[in-house]
Write an enzyme that holds these catalytic residues in place. Structure first.
Site, short mmCIF file in Angstrom:
data_model
loop_
_atom_site.label_atom_id
_atom_site.label_comp_id
_atom_site.label_asym_id
_atom_site.label_seq_id
_atom_site.Cartn_x
_atom_site.Cartn_y
_atom_site.Cartn_z
N MET A 30 0.85 -1.20 0.00
CA MET A 30 0.00 0.00 0.00
C MET A 30 0.89 1.24 0.00
SD MET A 30 -3.40 -0.94 2.12
CE MET A 30 -2.74 -0.80 3.75
N GLY A 31 2.16 1.08 -0.36
CA GLY A 31 3.05 2.23 -0.43
C GLY A 31 3.52 2.70 0.93
N ALA A 32 3.99 3.97 1.01
CA ALA A 32 4.64 4.49 2.23
C ALA A 32 5.72 3.49 2.64
CB ALA A 32 3.63 4.74 3.34
N LEU A 33 6.63 3.27 1.73
CA LEU A 33 7.59 2.16 1.86
C LEU A 33 8.58 2.34 2.99
CD1 LEU A 33 8.51 1.38 -1.86
CD2 LEU A 33 6.62 0.49 -0.47
N HIS A 37 9.23 -3.53 3.31
CA HIS A 37 8.74 -3.72 1.93
C HIS A 37 9.92 -4.07 1.00
CE1 HIS A 37 5.57 -0.69 3.35
NE2 HIS A 37 4.85 -1.73 3.01
N GLN A 150 5.74 -11.58 7.28
CA GLN A 150 5.24 -12.26 8.49
C GLN A 150 4.65 -11.27 9.49
OE1 GLN A 150 7.98 -14.75 10.92
NE2 GLN A 150 6.53 -14.23 12.55
N LYS A 151 5.05 -10.00 9.37
CA LYS A 151 4.47 -8.93 10.20
C LYS A 151 2.94 -9.04 10.25
CE LYS A 151 3.57 -4.62 11.61
NZ LYS A 151 2.63 -4.05 10.71
N ARG A 191 2.42 2.84 9.29
CA ARG A 191 1.68 3.63 10.28
C ARG A 191 2.60 4.21 11.36
NH1 ARG A 191 -2.02 -0.38 9.01
NH2 ARG A 191 -4.07 0.36 8.36
#
Ligand code: AMP
Length: 284
Positions: A30-33, A37, A150-151, A191
């Site tokens: 969902m981006g905001a790498l 990621h 796995q997060k 987040r």
């Protein structure tokens, strides 16, 4: 790196590659790498000839509209990071490309028990949204290998179940990559950037609590160690959704551990209005 925004264009491009027997790895985001990621891209690069990544903030998986509105968007930086990481094709669709008939009345999936516990229980509808977007993305990309973190432990199980439900089990291999953490142990998450400075310091308590469970769990009742972990979070101002011990393969609750069962400790809790999740697998 090629950036593709239209579904047809991506399908044409990948169709040609597939006919040339090129193996395709896919890491949806969902981006905001962050580095978590990027670790998926690195893993995909090792095992495939072409790596496809996507950025799509899927509206149907946000059970909290405020969370959707405030989801961080850093598209220019993300493009640079994917390019540096060696992504070959970046897919950035619009909502209308993924859901041409709108987001209402979409398919529902029978996830059974998986949808009744943990994230399923506390975020009603969330996993239906995850399945809706992943079903579309997987049909468009048709990767040989899919890369997940796995997060999001339960999400990995849900997506594996989806792949079975839609009959792609023989075609797509799911690869689960380890959780990347900040130096203080906090699991990397888009987040995290929304945490207030004081909360950012406290946020690592969630991984401390899970590590505490991992280090102090003995055979027998799991309650005491879970209660201590909950206390650690409460003392640091978290509002807890759950801290639980579950079977690593089925997610059934484990109240008594026999020392042999493979289990996973999972937690979800809010700091102010930011919801954090994390988990640690406990191998016998
Ligand atoms: P998201 O952009 O949050 O939807 O995440 C996209 C993918 O990156 C999912 O498969 C996540 O599980 C994975 N991911 C998110 N955070 C981490 C992390 N800290 N370490 C490894 N993978 C992660």
């Amino acid at each position: 790196m090629i950036i593709i925004k239209k579904t047809d264009a991506l399908q044409d491009f990948l169709g040609k590659k597939r006919s040339e027997q090129v193996s395709i790895g896919f890491a949806p985001t969902m981006g905001a790498l962050h580095a978590g990621h990027i670790s998926l891209v690195a893993e995909a690069k090792k095992q495939n000839q072409i790596v496809v990544c996507s950025i799509f903030v899927n509206p149907t998986q946000f059970n909290d509209p405020e969370d959707f509105k405030k989801y961080p968007i850093t598209i220019e930086k993300d493009i640079q990071l994917f390019e540096i990481a060696g992504c070959d094709v970046l897919f950035i669709p619009l909502v209308e490309d993924i859901y041409p008939n709108g987001t209402k009345g979409l398919q529902q999936y029978d996830l059974g028990f998986l949808e009744t516990v943990l994230e399923g229980k506390f975020r009603p509808g969330h996993f239906q949204g995850v399945c809706q977007v992943m079903h579309r993305l997987l049909e468009i990309v048709l990767p040989d290998n899919l890369y997940l973190g796995q997060k999001d432990y339960q999400q990995c199980m849900v997506i594996k179940k989806l792949i079975e439900l839609i009959g792609l089990y023989d075609k797509i291999k799911t690869n689960i990559c380890p959780t990347l953490r900040e130096p203080d142990g906090l699991a990397m998450s888009s987040r995290n950037t929304r945490l207030l400075p004081d909360d950012r310091i406290k946020a690592a308590t969630i991984s401390d609590a899970l590590r505490y469970i991992k280090e102090h769990l003995k055979t027998g009742d799991t309650k005491n160690v879970l209660d201590s972990a909950r206390d650690m979070l409460l003392k640091n101002g978290f509002k807890i959704d759950y801290v639980g011990m579950h079977d690593a393969d089925t997610l059934e609750v484990v109240e008594k551990w026999n020392g042999e069962q493979k289990i996973v400790a999972l937690a979800a809790a809010f700091l102010n209005n930011i919801r954090l999740i994390d988990n640690m697998v406990i191998n016998p």
